[in-house]
Design an enzyme around this catalytic site. Structure first.
Site, PDB file in Angstrom:
ATOM      1  N   GLU A 104       0.621  22.363 -42.283  1.00 35.69           N
ATOM      2  CA  GLU A 104      -0.192  21.403 -43.015  1.00 35.69           C
ATOM      3  C   GLU A 104      -0.739  20.300 -42.117  1.00 35.69           C
ATOM      4  OE1 GLU A 104       3.427  20.788 -45.573  1.00 35.69           O
ATOM      5  OE2 GLU A 104       2.639  18.739 -45.534  1.00 35.69           O
TER       6      GLU A 104
ATOM      7  N   CYS B 201      -3.871  13.822 -39.206  1.00 37.57           N
ATOM      8  CA  CYS B 201      -2.470  13.967 -38.822  1.00 37.57           C
ATOM      9  C   CYS B 201      -2.201  15.455 -38.658  1.00 37.57           C
ATOM     10  CB  CYS B 201      -1.600  13.349 -39.923  1.00 37.57           C
ATOM     11  SG  CYS B 201       0.151  13.575 -39.624  1.00 37.57           S
TER      12      CYS B 201
ATOM     13  N   CYS C  12      10.657  22.612 -37.885  1.00 35.28           N
ATOM     14  CA  CYS C  12      11.144  21.695 -36.839  1.00 35.28           C
ATOM     15  C   CYS C  12      12.659  21.833 -36.782  1.00 35.28           C
ATOM     16  CB  CYS C  12      10.767  20.255 -37.205  1.00 35.28           C
ATOM     17  SG  CYS C  12      11.297  19.053 -35.960  1.00 35.28           S
TER      18      CYS C  12
ATOM     19  N   CYS D 131      15.955  15.714 -39.104  1.00 43.26           N
ATOM     20  CA  CYS D 131      15.945  14.375 -39.721  1.00 43.26           C
ATOM     21  C   CYS D 131      16.127  14.541 -41.247  1.00 43.26           C
ATOM     22  CB  CYS D 131      14.639  13.654 -39.425  1.00 43.26           C
ATOM     23  SG  CYS D 131      14.271  13.571 -37.670  1.00 43.26           S
TER      24      CYS D 131
ATOM     25  N   CYS E 136      13.199  14.392 -43.961  1.00 42.84           N
ATOM     26  CA  CYS E 136      11.969  15.133 -43.674  1.00 42.84           C
ATOM     27  C   CYS E 136      12.033  16.558 -44.204  1.00 42.84           C
ATOM     28  CB  CYS E 136      11.767  15.144 -42.165  1.00 42.84           C
ATOM     29  SG  CYS E 136      10.418  16.184 -41.649  1.00 42.84           S
TER      30      CYS E 136
ATOM     31  N   LEU F 285      12.118   5.463 -35.245  1.00 38.60           N
ATOM     32  CA  LEU F 285      13.402   4.820 -34.955  1.00 38.60           C
ATOM     33  C   LEU F 285      14.312   4.811 -36.185  1.00 38.60           C
ATOM     34  CD1 LEU F 285      14.797   3.435 -32.558  1.00 38.60           C
ATOM     35  CD2 LEU F 285      14.015   1.262 -33.473  1.00 38.60           C
ATOM     36  N   HIS F 286      13.858   4.138 -37.226  1.00 39.95           N
ATOM     37  CA  HIS F 286      14.471   4.195 -38.559  1.00 39.95           C
ATOM     38  C   HIS F 286      15.880   3.623 -38.696  1.00 39.95           C
ATOM     39  CE1 HIS F 286      10.941   6.422 -39.428  1.00 39.95           C
ATOM     40  NE2 HIS F 286      11.318   7.514 -38.803  1.00 39.95           N
TER      41      HIS F 286
ATOM     42  N   CYS G  55       5.353  14.353 -44.776  1.00 41.08           N
ATOM     43  CA  CYS G  55       5.438  15.455 -43.829  1.00 41.08           C
ATOM     44  C   CYS G  55       6.235  16.659 -44.342  1.00 41.08           C
ATOM     45  CB  CYS G  55       6.068  14.840 -42.576  1.00 41.08           C
ATOM     46  SG  CYS G  55       6.855  15.861 -41.427  1.00 41.08           S
TER      47      CYS G  55
END
Ligand code: SF4
Length: 353
Positions: A99, A112, A119, A123, A126, A222-223, A340
């Protein structure tokens, strides 16, 4: 032609100018043909060798036998009714889905892009990572997201963010080649300063990228402000600590002379307190940097909630009082699952039914 034959062909959209020139010489043609092919693929965005009318019919047929120009197909497009954001599901030649998102801002059109199918970074907030990494995208597949969006909407893209599915620095070589080709004056000529690469913090590749000295914006997801907190949401922290990431960012700033952006998604009750803001400011003290505060776009796979407007504003004020510049990222395309990986996942799930 059998589709497997097509898959086995070599994609010339993934070749840079030097490689195309070299290839032409290898197959007994003049090297300037490589320049022509590069122009027609990356500037005129042709989709087949037969459209490169500047080449002889004989050469076009010769190329078609062994090579291809990779083409993504628009599988579905979702149009936001709130802000004109458009989200694309692209079908790759091997049946995978990725996407991409187009967003309109006052300063131009931003896209984007995805850099991998899935992936492996894990995370927790996500959707892209829920099924792990399927494969890296080729350079041609990353480029073609831009070309197909431009063609579909008859627009010129001015800004690129590598922030879709995938970790760009986990697909380093293809992404680096993408950056050079999209910036090329005989291609789309999109300035490096208009490109942002977002990473979860693959430290050795931040150093490698810094040494390339491309003036792109490096953006770090970072989060969290300490390793234990960050490990809970970003497992990459087990491998590279926050202080190692910050050290690599300082090296990047020194080499590239560009400020680094830190992405900080605000999750209600997890990382959005005044204390968190203070810690973040201490961590980034003295650095040429900027903080992007992102109110979480909730995904159904995990039970996190977005911070409310007041805590987002307080967090920003706290940072600014301590000398750290910050902006609150506008939520785009909330009505079309613009977070995402969400759409791809929805589609893959519907296929299982
Ligand atoms: S946020 Fe980025 S790095 Fe993390 S899992 Fe999602 S795509 Fe991968």
């Amino acid at each position: 032609m059998d589709w497997r034959d097509f898959l086995n062909k070599i994609d010339l959209k993934s070749f840079n100018l030097e490689e195309l020139k070299k290839l032409m010489v290898e197959i007994g043609e003049k090297s300037f043909r490589g320049q022509q092919i590069f122009n027609w693929i990356h500037q005129k965005n042709v989709e087949s060798f037969q459209d490169i009318t500047v080449l002889s019919k004989e050469l076009r047929d010769k190329l078609e036998n062994k090579y291809k120009i990779t083409n993504l197909k628009i599988f579905k497009r979702f149009d936001s009714k709130i802000d004109n954001t458009k989200k694309y599901l692209f079908l790759l030649e091997d049946g995978n889905i990725i996407e991409s998102v187009m967003m309109e801002y006052k300063h131009g059109v931003s896209v984007c892009l995805s850099t991998q199918v899935g992936c492996k970074m894990g995370c927790t907030f996500c959707a892209s990572t829920k099924d792990g990494l399927i494969r890296n995208l080729t350079t041609g597949e990353i480029l073609d997201q831009v070309y197909k969006i431009q063609k579909d909407l008859n627009i010129k893209v001015s800004n690129i963010v590598l922030m879709g599915s995938g970790e760009p620095l986990d697909n380093y070589e293809n992404v680096l080649k993408f950056l050079r080709i999209i910036n090329h004056k005989h291609g789309q000529n999109i300035g490096y300063r208009h490109i942002t690469l977002s990473t979860c913090g693959i430290v050795p590749n931040i150093y490698k990228l810094a040494d390339e000295k491309l003036p792109i914006t490096l953006s770090i997801s970072l989060h969290a402000t300490n390793d234990n907190e960050r490990k809970k949401v970003m497992p990459i922290t087990y491998k590279y600590s926050i202080s190692e990431v910050i050290k690599a960012c300082k090296y990047y700033i020194e080499k590239v002379n560009r400020r680094v952006t830190f992405e900080y998604t605000l999750i209600k009750g997890v990382n959005d307190t005044k204390e968190n803001a203070k810690k973040l400011a201490n961590l980034l003290k003295g650095m040429l940097c900027h903080v992007n505060l992102i109110p979480l776009n909730p995904i159904k796979e995990v039970d996190y909630r977005s911070s409310n407007k007041k805590s987002v504003k307080n967090f920003k004020r706290e940072l600014e009082n301590r000398g750290i510049k910050a902006t609150i990222r506008r939520e785009m395309g909330r009505d079309i699952n613009a977070a995402c990986g969400q759409l791809r996942r929805k589609y893959m799930e519907s296929k299982k039914d």
